[in-house]
Design an enzyme around this catalytic site. Structure first.
Site, short mmCIF file in Angstrom:
data_model
loop_
_atom_site.label_atom_id
_atom_site.label_comp_id
_atom_site.label_asym_id
_atom_site.label_seq_id
_atom_site.Cartn_x
_atom_site.Cartn_y
_atom_site.Cartn_z
N ASN A 209 -48.77 -5.02 5.79
CA ASN A 209 -49.87 -5.89 6.39
C ASN A 209 -49.86 -7.32 5.48
OD1 ASN A 209 -51.62 -5.86 3.69
ND2 ASN A 209 -51.26 -3.84 4.19
N ASP A 278 -52.94 3.00 5.46
CA ASP A 278 -53.32 4.18 5.52
C ASP A 278 -52.46 5.22 6.16
OD1 ASP A 278 -55.91 3.46 4.90
OD2 ASP A 278 -56.55 2.58 6.86
N LYS A 288 -30.09 2.70 10.48
CA LYS A 288 -30.96 1.72 11.39
C LYS A 288 -31.07 2.50 12.88
CE LYS A 288 -30.83 -2.64 13.37
NZ LYS A 288 -30.15 -3.88 13.65
N PHE A 326 -62.36 -2.30 -2.95
CA PHE A 326 -62.55 -3.37 -2.13
C PHE A 326 -62.75 -2.87 -0.88
CE2 PHE A 326 -61.86 -7.62 -3.78
CZ PHE A 326 -61.96 -7.35 -5.09
N LYS A 344 -65.46 7.25 -1.65
CA LYS A 344 -64.49 6.94 -2.64
C LYS A 344 -64.78 7.25 -3.87
CE LYS A 344 -62.26 4.13 0.76
NZ LYS A 344 -60.68 3.99 1.01
N1 CTP Z 1 -57.53 2.25 -0.78
C1 CTP Z 1 -56.55 2.86 -1.32
N2 CTP Z 1 -55.74 3.79 -0.77
C2 CTP Z 1 -55.64 3.96 0.48
C3 CTP Z 1 -56.46 3.37 1.26
C4 CTP Z 1 -57.40 2.36 0.51
O1 CTP Z 1 -56.68 2.90 -2.70
N3 CTP Z 1 -54.73 4.59 1.08
C5 CTP Z 1 -58.42 1.45 -1.38
C6 CTP Z 1 -58.24 -0.11 -1.33
O2 CTP Z 1 -57.56 -0.52 -2.24
C7 CTP Z 1 -59.68 -0.46 -1.22
C8 CTP Z 1 -60.51 0.46 -0.72
O3 CTP Z 1 -59.68 1.73 -0.57
O4 CTP Z 1 -60.05 -0.86 -2.27
C9 CTP Z 1 -60.85 0.31 0.59
O5 CTP Z 1 -59.85 0.24 1.69
P1 CTP Z 1 -60.15 0.09 3.15
O6 CTP Z 1 -58.72 -0.10 3.92
O7 CTP Z 1 -61.32 -0.87 3.42
O8 CTP Z 1 -60.70 1.68 3.50
P2 CTP Z 1 -60.17 2.74 4.37
O9 CTP Z 1 -60.51 3.95 3.47
O10 CTP Z 1 -58.89 2.57 4.71
O11 CTP Z 1 -61.33 2.77 5.56
P3 CTP Z 1 -61.16 1.84 6.88
O12 CTP Z 1 -59.79 1.65 7.08
O13 CTP Z 1 -61.58 2.75 7.80
O14 CTP Z 1 -62.09 0.90 6.81
#
Ligand code: CTP
Length: 401
Positions: A209, A278, A288, A326, A344
């Protein structure tokens, strides 16, 4: 008794922007600093030392050997300074300081001082963009020197581009930030995750990303300035971390999890700004993937869930530890952040609205600081200001535990 004024030493080098240093003297004096000036020989072609002498009511030094009263003037100047700012700094002087060359009073003082050093480069756009100059500025930044990026605009040489010395008021603000920063995080260990993760599909492809890492790096810098011992667990970004911060570079979410598992138990405050993928491909191809040969693998990549680093640490936290996450949201920003607090295991979530391209890579942020009891709107703030606001809140949370 009147408090002793802090001394800011301004180094003026041979650049047309030297006239702006006169205003910098005034701007710093207005903020309550005692100001002294050291000039290079070339700088005296642009502004006469008498001008600075009159503005500062202090002797102005140019020569290493001229001050008969003090034969080691560079050392006393270096010791007297609470901060040394070279503004404007020519390409030549930046190069000399980067290499540790000390062939005049200004560069000798720069090498001898233990005070924080700030450099505001100003020059022709092509000299500024030259890879050699950029490398020198990077070297200086990596040594913990604050480099104030040049402004863009009309340059004295008639060209338009990057190379202008930033406005004196802005420079005075930066100096003030460094000198007046509270050391309220002294003795505290702060862990920060930053940047994206990348999840390989094969040796040349990955899922990721566009996270720039700027917010996490701003937090790391702010925490360090405030006296914390900082560990920055960082995905791949194109930012340099300031000297003194322990950076643990990682690529994948699993590597980030491992690095955090190591540092988290020891830290007082953990802030998770990383944009962690995620999911990751369930199989990483060794070679490759090729069209015509691996069409099946290329057309559908099966994914498995990555560890949730914030959640893992949040639920493992010990009494006294502060965990802040965040949340990048496009809709129902506050409600979604409130839900994340519980799932969380965090005491606070900084919720960002990333709809319409806001947030990612931007220099300014609108955010909400969401805790169980309240929702505080922050912003619009620069990433550094937001960083300080978050650290202020973290300390308030810590005091209520
Ligand atoms: N985060 C993390 N590890 C992951 C996913 C997220 O530590 N595998 C942390 C990010 O650094 C951030 C927070 O979780 O502080 C929220 O991430 P976000 O992507 O908004 O939340 P998700 O749990 O992925 O939920 P969604 O995608 O459903 O909004």
């Amino acid at each position: 008794m009147e408090e002793m004024k802090k001394t800011v030493l301004i180094g003026v080098t041979g650049c047309i922007a030297a006239y702006k240093s006169c205003e910098l003297v005034r701007a710093l004096q207005k903020k309550g600093y005692r100001v002294k000036v050291v000039m290079t020989e070339n700088a005296t072609h642009f502004v006469d030392p008498t001008t600075f002498r009159a503005l500062t009511n202090e002797p102005v030094a140019v020569n290493l050997f001229a001050g008969a009263a003090d034969p080691i003037y560079h050392i006393s100047l270096a010791q007297e300074a609470d901060l040394f700012i070279i503004a404007p700094c020519t390409a030549n002087v930046a190069a000399k300081v980067a290499c540790g060359l000390a062939d005049d009073l200004l560069t000798t003082t720069a090498l001898a001082t233990e005070a924080p050093l700030v450099i505001a480069p100003a020059m022709n756009v092509h000299m500024y963009q030259n890879a050699i100059t950029q490398q020198n500025l990077k070297t200086l930044a990596a040594r913990g020197i604050t480099i104030v990026e040049a402004d863009e605009g009309y340059l004295a040489c008639g060209e338009v581009g990057k190379g202008r010395m930033p406005e004196p008021a802005q420079l005075a603000e930066i100096v003030d930030d460094i000198l007046s920063a509270p050391k309220d995080l002294a003795g505290k260990k702060v862990m920060i995750t930053a940047g994206p993760t990348i999840e390989p599909i094969d040796p040349v492809r990955y899922i990721s990303n566009p996270s720039s890492g700027k917010q996490g790096y701003a937090l790391a810098q702010a925490a360090q300035t405030r006296g914390a011992e900082v560990v920055l667990v960082s995905g791949p970004v194109s930012l340099d971390a300031p000297a003194g911060i322990k950076v643990v570079p990682v690529k994948t979410a699993c590597q980030m999890m491992e690095a955090c598992s190591e540092s988290f138990p020891e830290c007082d405050i953990a802030i998770f700004t990383a944009a962690v993928s995620d999911m990751r491909p369930s199989i990483v191809a060794d070679a490759k993937l090729k069209k015509g040969v691996n069409d099946k693998e290329l057309s559908s990549i099966s994914l498995v869930e990555n560890p949730d680093i914030l959640k893992t640490c949040g639920h493992a936290k010990k009494p006294g530890q502060i965990v802040i996450g965040f949340a990048a949201e496009t809709n129902d920003v506050i409600e979604n952040a409130q839900k994340k607090l519980a799932t969380k295991g965090a005491q606070a979530i900084v919720a960002n609205d990333v709809s319409e391209g806001k947030g990612f890579g931007a220099d300014e942020n609108d955010a909400f600081f969401v805790t169980q009891d309240e929702v505080k709107p922050f912003g619009p703030l620069s990433k550094r200001q937001l960083a300080d606001a978050i650290l202020d809140e973290a300390l308030i949370l810590a005091s209520t535990l």
